[in-house]
Write a protein that holds these residues in place. Structure first.
Motif, PDB file in Angstrom:
ATOM      1  N   GLY A  88      43.180  31.868  51.485  1.00  0.00           N
ATOM      2  CA  GLY A  88      42.965  31.838  50.037  1.00  0.00           C
ATOM      3  C   GLY A  88      43.027  30.454  49.417  1.00  0.00           C
ATOM      4  O   GLY A  88      42.948  30.309  48.198  1.00  0.00           O
ATOM      5  N   PHE A  89      43.157  29.416  50.248  1.00  0.00           N
ATOM      6  CA  PHE A  89      43.177  28.049  49.726  1.00  0.00           C
ATOM      7  C   PHE A  89      41.751  27.564  49.475  1.00  0.00           C
ATOM      8  O   PHE A  89      40.827  27.897  50.217  1.00  0.00           O
ATOM      9  N   SER A  90      41.582  26.770  48.458  1.00  0.00           N
ATOM     10  CA  SER A  90      40.270  26.204  48.159  1.00  0.00           C
ATOM     11  C   SER A  90      40.007  25.000  49.060  1.00  0.00           C
ATOM     12  O   SER A  90      40.929  24.439  49.659  1.00  0.00           O
ATOM     13  N   ASP A  91      38.758  24.592  49.122  1.00  0.00           N
ATOM     14  CA  ASP A  91      38.390  23.408  49.912  1.00  0.00           C
ATOM     15  C   ASP A  91      39.125  22.175  49.407  1.00  0.00           C
ATOM     16  O   ASP A  91      39.603  21.354  50.190  1.00  0.00           O
ATOM     17  N   SER A  92      39.204  22.058  48.089  1.00  0.00           N
ATOM     18  CA  SER A  92      39.849  20.869  47.522  1.00  0.00           C
ATOM     19  C   SER A  92      41.335  20.837  47.883  1.00  0.00           C
ATOM     20  O   SER A  92      41.886  19.761  48.149  1.00  0.00           O
ATOM     21  N   SER A 268      44.117  38.608  49.342  1.00  0.00           N
ATOM     22  CA  SER A 268      42.826  38.427  50.007  1.00  0.00           C
ATOM     23  C   SER A 268      41.747  38.799  49.000  1.00  0.00           C
ATOM     24  O   SER A 268      42.061  39.324  47.922  1.00  0.00           O
ATOM     25  N   PRO A 269      40.481  38.561  49.313  1.00  0.00           N
ATOM     26  CA  PRO A 269      39.423  38.868  48.347  1.00  0.00           C
ATOM     27  C   PRO A 269      39.429  40.318  47.855  1.00  0.00           C
ATOM     28  O   PRO A 269      39.055  40.589  46.714  1.00  0.00           O
ATOM     29  N   GLN A 272      44.012  42.004  45.219  1.00  0.00           N
ATOM     30  CA  GLN A 272      44.341  40.975  44.240  1.00  0.00           C
ATOM     31  C   GLN A 272      45.517  41.324  43.339  1.00  0.00           C
ATOM     32  O   GLN A 272      45.874  40.554  42.461  1.00  0.00           O
ATOM     33  N   ASN A 273      46.122  42.503  43.557  1.00  0.00           N
ATOM     34  CA  ASN A 273      47.284  42.892  42.758  1.00  0.00           C
ATOM     35  C   ASN A 273      48.054  43.986  43.489  1.00  0.00           C
ATOM     36  O   ASN A 273      47.597  44.504  44.516  1.00  0.00           O
ATOM     37  N   VAL A 274      49.220  44.340  42.962  1.00  0.00           N
ATOM     38  CA  VAL A 274      50.064  45.344  43.609  1.00  0.00           C
ATOM     39  C   VAL A 274      49.353  46.688  43.704  1.00  0.00           C
ATOM     40  O   VAL A 274      49.361  47.351  44.751  1.00  0.00           O
ATOM     41  N   ALA A 275      48.721  47.119  42.625  1.00  0.00           N
ATOM     42  CA  ALA A 275      48.060  48.421  42.615  1.00  0.00           C
ATOM     43  C   ALA A 275      46.983  48.515  43.690  1.00  0.00           C
ATOM     44  O   ALA A 275      46.803  49.558  44.325  1.00  0.00           O
ATOM     45  N   SER A 276      46.275  47.406  43.925  1.00  0.00           N
ATOM     46  CA  SER A 276      45.198  47.438  44.916  1.00  0.00           C
ATOM     47  C   SER A 276      45.736  47.655  46.330  1.00  0.00           C
ATOM     48  O   SER A 276      45.047  48.196  47.188  1.00  0.00           O
ATOM     49  N   ILE A 277      46.979  47.226  46.591  1.00  0.00           N
ATOM     50  CA  ILE A 277      47.600  47.473  47.898  1.00  0.00           C
ATOM     51  C   ILE A 277      47.805  48.967  48.108  1.00  0.00           C
ATOM     52  O   ILE A 277      47.486  49.515  49.170  1.00  0.00           O
ATOM     53  N   PHE A 278      48.316  49.652  47.091  1.00  0.00           N
ATOM     54  CA  PHE A 278      48.546  51.093  47.204  1.00  0.00           C
ATOM     55  C   PHE A 278      47.216  51.844  47.317  1.00  0.00           C
ATOM     56  O   PHE A 278      47.103  52.819  48.068  1.00  0.00           O
ATOM     57  N   PRO A 306      38.429  44.699  37.202  1.00  0.00           N
ATOM     58  CA  PRO A 306      38.321  43.807  38.365  1.00  0.00           C
ATOM     59  C   PRO A 306      39.586  43.841  39.212  1.00  0.00           C
ATOM     60  O   PRO A 306      40.678  44.131  38.733  1.00  0.00           O
ATOM     61  N   GLY A 307      39.407  43.523  40.483  1.00  0.00           N
ATOM     62  CA  GLY A 307      40.559  43.442  41.378  1.00  0.00           C
ATOM     63  C   GLY A 307      40.964  44.756  41.995  1.00  0.00           C
ATOM     64  O   GLY A 307      41.992  44.835  42.669  1.00  0.00           O
ATOM     65  N   HIS A 308      40.153  45.816  41.804  1.00  0.00           N
ATOM     66  CA  HIS A 308      40.472  47.125  42.391  1.00  0.00           C
ATOM     67  C   HIS A 308      39.311  47.551  43.289  1.00  0.00           C
ATOM     68  O   HIS A 308      38.466  48.353  42.902  1.00  0.00           O
ATOM     69  N   LYS A 309      39.301  47.015  44.495  1.00  0.00           N
ATOM     70  CA  LYS A 309      38.173  47.225  45.397  1.00  0.00           C
ATOM     71  C   LYS A 309      38.161  48.618  46.027  1.00  0.00           C
ATOM     72  O   LYS A 309      37.139  49.044  46.561  1.00  0.00           O
ATOM     73  N   PHE A 310      39.302  49.308  46.027  1.00  0.00           N
ATOM     74  CA  PHE A 310      39.377  50.603  46.696  1.00  0.00           C
ATOM     75  C   PHE A 310      39.745  51.725  45.721  1.00  0.00           C
ATOM     76  O   PHE A 310      40.249  52.759  46.120  1.00  0.00           O
ATOM     77  N   LYS A 311      39.470  51.508  44.466  1.00  0.00           N
ATOM     78  CA  LYS A 311      39.807  52.488  43.425  1.00  0.00           C
ATOM     79  C   LYS A 311      38.614  53.384  43.086  1.00  0.00           C
ATOM     80  O   LYS A 311      38.777  54.559  42.760  1.00  0.00           O
ATOM     81  N   TYR A 312      37.411  52.833  43.170  1.00  0.00           N
ATOM     82  CA  TYR A 312      36.208  53.567  42.813  1.00  0.00           C
ATOM     83  C   TYR A 312      35.286  53.669  44.021  1.00  0.00           C
ATOM     84  O   TYR A 312      35.025  52.675  44.699  1.00  0.00           O
ATOM     85  N   PHE A 313      34.764  54.863  44.274  1.00  0.00           N
ATOM     86  CA  PHE A 313      33.832  55.028  45.385  1.00  0.00           C
ATOM     87  C   PHE A 313      32.935  56.227  45.135  1.00  0.00           C
ATOM     88  O   PHE A 313      33.245  57.112  44.338  1.00  0.00           O
ATOM     89  N   GLN A 314      31.815  56.240  45.802  1.00  0.00           N
ATOM     90  CA  GLN A 314      30.871  57.331  45.654  1.00  0.00           C
ATOM     91  C   GLN A 314      30.420  57.832  47.023  1.00  0.00           C
ATOM     92  O   GLN A 314      30.585  57.132  48.036  1.00  0.00           O
ATOM     93  N   ALA A 315      29.868  59.032  47.052  1.00  0.00           N
ATOM     94  CA  ALA A 315      29.370  59.623  48.293  1.00  0.00           C
ATOM     95  C   ALA A 315      27.851  59.708  48.186  1.00  0.00           C
ATOM     96  O   ALA A 315      27.330  60.492  47.389  1.00  0.00           O
ATOM     97  N   PRO A 316      27.126  58.914  48.954  1.00  0.00           N
ATOM     98  CA  PRO A 316      25.671  58.839  48.779  1.00  0.00           C
ATOM     99  C   PRO A 316      24.921  60.120  49.141  1.00  0.00           C
ATOM    100  O   PRO A 316      23.808  60.328  48.681  1.00  0.00           O
ATOM    101  N   HIS A 317      25.532  61.006  49.944  1.00  0.00           N
ATOM    102  CA  HIS A 317      24.825  62.202  50.408  1.00  0.00           C
ATOM    103  C   HIS A 317      24.932  63.388  49.452  1.00  0.00           C
ATOM    104  O   HIS A 317      24.196  64.358  49.583  1.00  0.00           O
TER     105      HIS A 317
END
Length: 599
Positions: A88-92, A268-269, A272-278, A306-317
């Motif tokens: 998570g460190f930047s190039d700079s 990690s990308p 990004q927060n406590v809730a996203s871990i759960f 933002p920051g909730h990558k596993f909170k919303y999902f859909q089923a394409p079928h």
């Protein structure tokens, strides 16, 4: 007199209770780096150290551990080791570290997941400060174990600055069978959720009396994701664990004060927060594999959340309401402590302004059974999703190969070589391959196999660069990349990311083409020169490779041989059977590891 004494004793007792009560209120969680600072770095005083850490590792003053080491007069930092995503460190940030004369290395590379022994040659100790999340396939925990092993191999002390397991002492989920041990699951019988801190897990691996023996299963001949360390070497290794203060393993991260929310910011990308871990613990398994293996669920980005990558999902079928009803009716126990509901969100990344999806909300994480929700969704996937088959893939239109100068003029004079000539690092028998021009640059997932020019003499004049040097749009530090010829031609799976050459100055004069322009090849070859039988064979080889990779992906994440057999053979999943099985497995793992607990 007697009453006076009694009153005095009562007063003292009451005062003591108040003191204890307020002391408890003021008590706070101190993680390993805090305790190390309290001790004025006495554990590593006068020692040159290598530090494995990431940007999210902070102390109670919200200072990153890296900054603490850089500014302390008591810490002699010589080497900085980085986990996945460059920590998570930047190039700079990393450039500033290098300017101080500190070497910087990534432990998470295409060809290896462990530090090189050479990197540790000049240090006395390897210090590790990593915030893990308590989920087996999250890579940071394994990076800790790999670094510890390499420290022991070089006779260096390993110092772990312990941190909380955000999920507390919860143990559950599919366990790792011995034959599937890998970087994402390096401990035999470890459940998906282990209930240990990184210090405790390291303590177990060091002292359990077993070899640390991980085979590579990624399918790349030149990679070394595996690792071996004998039980004897582990036993002799010096491990120092700086324990936390104020940590109660029966509580989850959100139940501590004062700075626990900050402990889980930008891990990690995707987290990004406590809730996203759960959320990751509850839905991560089925979403990760659903996107890559069974095409069952897709993550949906919600710009308003933002920051909730596993909170919303859909089923394409099928409709999400159908999925929700099935989970609610058939597996109500999978929703203990959490809720699923249909939701409509505006998705800026989609051509459709509104997207219907399922929204996951956690009401009380300590009441949930994280792996069971994923298992219930897997069970529905087994029933509803048609299995992809070779016949359908074979009938699909195969990408047309470029007509050299017409489609990509810069390739007009390029040598065309079919994948069979290079994929096994064997000397080519193709006559045109023996005329490879000097200005060809390989940036490919096969690069590690081609890195040794000796393996393929005809490639001696080609520049080889691994994808990791370029995939993040960052100026590469690769010596080979800095010598790219002005007329270089890039042929790579990652080339689409390099079209805007301004983001990668060293490639400014290179012409990029994707593998779509040159299907399934390291170099471009003309499909017209292949017979229909050869084209079919090429498609079949691609299908077999994709199938193998998907199966390996599922094996690494699940690890339970019985469940894997059911998934791969399209059988129905008995959710209650595995629920009961995993409860027994959790008890077994707890009994096996509890003596290595530190709290």
């Amino acid at each position: 007199m007697t009453n006076w004494l009694c009153n005095l004793r009562q007063f003292r007792f009451t005062t003591l209770l108040f003191i204890c009560f307020f002391a408890h209120l003021e008590a706070k969680l101190l993680v390993g780096i805090d305790v190390l600072q309290e001790k004025k770095f006495s554990t590593i005083k006068n020692k040159k150290v290598a530090l494995l850490t990431h940007a999210a590792a902070i102390n109670s003053q919200k200072e990153p551990t890296l900054d603490v080491f850089l500014t302390s007069k008591d810490a002699k930092l010589k080497v900085l080791l980085l986990p996945e995503h460059n920590g998570g460190f930047s190039d700079s940030q990393l450039e500033e570290v290098k300017k101080r004369g500190i070497s910087v290395y990534s432990t998470h590379r295409p060809t290896s997941r462990a530090p090189e022994l050479e990197w540790l040659k000049e240090v006395d100790a390897v210090v590790i400060d990593i915030q893990d999340i308590g989920v087996r396939y999250y890579t940071y925990g394994s990076s800790v174990l790999y670094a510890m092993v390499k420290a022991f191999e070089t006779g260096k002390e390993c110092v772990i600055l312990d941190r909380p397991n955000p999920l507390g002492d919860y143990i559950g989920g599919p366990t790792m069978d011995k034959k599937y041990l890998c970087f994402l699951g390096p401990i035999e019988d470890e459940p998906l959720f282990c209930g240990m801190t990184i210090g405790e897990k390291a303590n177990y691996v060091k002292n359990c009396g077993q070899n640390f023996d991980i085979k590579c299963t990624c399918g790349m001949n030149a990679c070394d994701h595996g690792i071996f360390c004998s039980a004897n070497t582990l036993k002799k290794g010096k491990l120092t664990i700086i324990k936390m203060k104020g940590w109660d393993r029966k509580k989850i991260l959100t139940e501590f004060a004062p700075y626990t929310p900050e402990l889980a910011i930008n891990l990690s990308p995707s987290l990004q927060n406590v809730a996203s871990i759960f959320e990751y613990a509850l839905s991560g398994l089925v979403i990760l594999l659903g996107e890559n293996f069974i095409k069952f669920l897709n993550k949906i980005e919600n710009p308003q959340c933002p920051g909730h990558k596993f909170k919303y999902f859909q089923a394409p079928h099928f409709s999400v309401s159908t999925l929700l009803k099935s989970v609610t009716d058939d597996y109500p126990f999978a929703l203990k402590g959490c809720q699923l509901r249909t939701s409509t969100i505006k998705n800026n990344a989609s051509s459709i302004s509104e997207v219907e999806c399922l929204e996951l909300s956690i009401t009380k994480f300590s009441s949930t059974e994280p792996a069971i929700l994923s298992l219930a969704l897997f069970a529905l996937a087994q029933e509803w999703v048609p299995e992809a088959d070779w016949e359908a893939f074979e009938k699909a239109t195969f990408p047309a190969a470029p007509a050299a100068a017409k489609v990509l003029p810069v390739l007009a004079n390029a040598t065309k070589i079919a994948p069979p000539d290079v994929k096994n690092s064997l000397s080519s028998t193709t006559s045109t391959a023996n005329e490879l021009p000097d200005n060809v640059v390989i940036i490919s997932d096969l690069s590690p196999q081609l890195a040794a020019a000796k393996a393929l003499p005809v490639l001696a004049n080609a520049t080889k660069i691994a994808p990791s040097d370029v995939k993040n749009f960052q100026p590469t530090t690769s010596a080979a990349a800095n010598k790219l010829p002005d007329n270089a031609v890039i042929i790579s799976d990652h080339a689409s990311s390099l079209v805007t050459t301004k983001t990668l100055p060293v490639l400014a004069n290179a012409t990029a083409t994707t593998m779509t322009d040159a299907p399934a090849a390291v170099f471009v070859f003309d499909l017209k020169n292949l017979t229909p039988a050869q084209q079919k064979a090429l498609r079949k080889a691609k299908w077999d490779r994709l199938t193998k990779l998907k199966h390996e992906l599922v094996q690494k994440h699940i690890g339970d041989g019985e469940l894997l057999d059911i998934i791969f053979n399209g059988k129905s999943i008995d959710v209650n059977h595995f629920r009961n099985k995993w409860i027994l497995s959790a008890t077994h793992f707890y009994n096996k590891t509890k003596k290595y607990y530190l709290y």
